[in-house]
Design an enzyme around this catalytic site. Structure first.
Site, PDB file in Angstrom:
ATOM      1  N   PRO A   1       0.811  -1.221   0.000  1.00 59.39           N
ATOM      2  CA  PRO A   1       0.000   0.000   0.000  1.00 59.39           C
ATOM      3  C   PRO A   1       0.846   1.273   0.000  1.00 59.39           C
ATOM      4  O   PRO A   1       0.534   2.233  -0.719  1.00 59.39           O
ATOM      5  CB  PRO A   1      -0.815  -0.126   1.290  1.00 59.39           C
ATOM      6  CG  PRO A   1      -0.893  -1.597   1.529  1.00 59.39           C
ATOM      7  CD  PRO A   1       0.450  -2.123   1.104  1.00 59.39           C
ATOM      8  N   TYR A   2       1.913   1.279   0.778  1.00 59.30           N
ATOM      9  CA  TYR A   2       2.804   2.441   0.833  1.00 59.30           C
ATOM     10  C   TYR A   2       3.445   2.699  -0.534  1.00 59.30           C
ATOM     11  O   TYR A   2       3.442   3.830  -1.036  1.00 59.30           O
ATOM     12  CB  TYR A   2       3.873   2.200   1.899  1.00 59.30           C
ATOM     13  CG  TYR A   2       4.876   3.317   2.065  1.00 59.30           C
ATOM     14  CD1 TYR A   2       4.489   4.533   2.620  1.00 59.30           C
ATOM     15  CD2 TYR A   2       6.206   3.145   1.704  1.00 59.30           C
ATOM     16  CE1 TYR A   2       5.419   5.555   2.793  1.00 59.30           C
ATOM     17  CE2 TYR A   2       7.132   4.155   1.873  1.00 59.30           C
ATOM     18  CZ  TYR A   2       6.733   5.364   2.427  1.00 59.30           C
ATOM     19  OH  TYR A   2       7.649   6.371   2.589  1.00 59.30           O
ATOM     20  N   VAL A   3       3.963   1.647  -1.147  1.00 57.01           N
ATOM     21  CA  VAL A   3       4.603   1.790  -2.456  1.00 57.01           C
ATOM     22  C   VAL A   3       3.587   2.222  -3.514  1.00 57.01           C
ATOM     23  O   VAL A   3       3.915   3.012  -4.411  1.00 57.01           O
ATOM     24  CB  VAL A   3       5.301   0.476  -2.852  1.00 57.01           C
ATOM     25  CG1 VAL A   3       5.624   0.453  -4.337  1.00 57.01           C
ATOM     26  CG2 VAL A   3       6.583   0.302  -2.044  1.00 57.01           C
TER      27      VAL A   3
ATOM     28  N   THR B   1       1.112   4.232  -3.175  1.00 58.92           N
ATOM     29  CA  THR B   1       0.939   5.684  -3.097  1.00 58.92           C
ATOM     30  C   THR B   1       2.160   6.407  -3.624  1.00 58.92           C
ATOM     31  O   THR B   1       2.047   7.435  -4.303  1.00 58.92           O
ATOM     32  CB  THR B   1       0.650   6.141  -1.663  1.00 58.92           C
ATOM     33  OG1 THR B   1       1.764   5.865  -0.797  1.00 58.92           O
ATOM     34  CG2 THR B   1      -0.593   5.470  -1.112  1.00 58.92           C
TER      35      THR B   1
END
Length: 246
Positions: A154-156, A158
């Site tokens: 999820p972080y990547v 974004t």
């Protein structure tokens, strides 16, 4: 407006701690007047402002949720009211939540998208409207867009979107003499990075780079200072500042 306005003015979102603090201090040392942005901890931002002023620089604190367009409009208004304009916008503000995609909470996903992607969009939109000629807009991604570590999905997601967004903005600002770049740090010793990681994990990541250490916030600030100042021929790029992490 401050009658002793500096020649160059920078707004650093997330400037109250970690990488943002190091960037605010470095730009101030380079002669910028700095607006130190905070989301929830004004006392930390005030401490950075006091440090800059104590060294003879100019600084103010501005607050607000980066994903809230009214709050960011107010923050930019405050910078312009104090210093007259804005030359450099550095958007370090963001959150990181880790977990496997199969089990990741959609509420958490919405939260990380709101801060990291919508927030970047809102700040970039204001910056595109306000930064004057000869300025720079600098967004933040992560080297994990290349290393693709598990649990960072999820972080990547974004941050990969941030790269695409800012690199297109560089093309959209054609003719205005404004550079737009993204900095993608590698493992850097900040509370955001260290939180929740075991000593063994941290040691492993430190030795993953050829330089065999974690980055320091000052390492990242060095790249930002380059992009904010002399790097007028670097535009529409993602700069991987990661000690050689593959």
């Amino acid at each position: 407006m401050n009658v002793e306005s500096a020649e160059r003015i920078a707004l650093v979102t997330g400037g109250s701690g970690g990488i943002g603090r190091a960037i605010a201090l470095r730009l101030a040392a380079d002669g910028f007047a700095v607006a130190v942005h905070y989301a929830g901890n004004q006392s930390r931002a005030d401490a950075v402002v006091a440090e800059i002023r104590g060294s003879g620089g100019q600084a103010i604190a501005v607050g607000g949720d980066i994903a809230d367009e009214q709050a960011m409009q107010t923050a930019f208004d405050a910078v312009e009211a104090e210093f007259g304009s804005v030359d450099v916008v550095v958007n370090t503000a963001g959150i990181m939540q880790l977990g496997p995609i199969a089990d990741f909470s959609l509420d958490d996903f919405d939260r990380i998208v709101r801060t990291n992607l919508r927030g970047t969009f809102v700040v970039a939109q204001q910056a595109a409207r306000r930064v004057r000629r000869g300025g720079a807009i600098i967004a933040f991604s992560t080297s994990v867009t290349r290393t693709q570590f598990p649990t960072y999905g999820p972080y990547v997601a974004t941050k990969a979107a941030v790269e695409g967004l800012t690199l297109i903005l560089a093309r959209e600002l054609r003719g205005r003499d404004i550079t737009v770049n993204t900095v993608a740090p590698g493992p850097t010793a900040t509370p955001l990075f260290l939180d929740g990681k075991s000593a063994e994990t941290i040691e492993s990541l430190a030795h993953a780079t050829p330089l065999e250490r974690l980055g320091a916030p000052e390492d990242i600030a060095e790249t930002v200072a380059f992009l904010a100042g002399p790097a007028r021929w670097v535009n529409g790029q993602t700069i991987f500042t990661n000690g050689g992490l593959a």
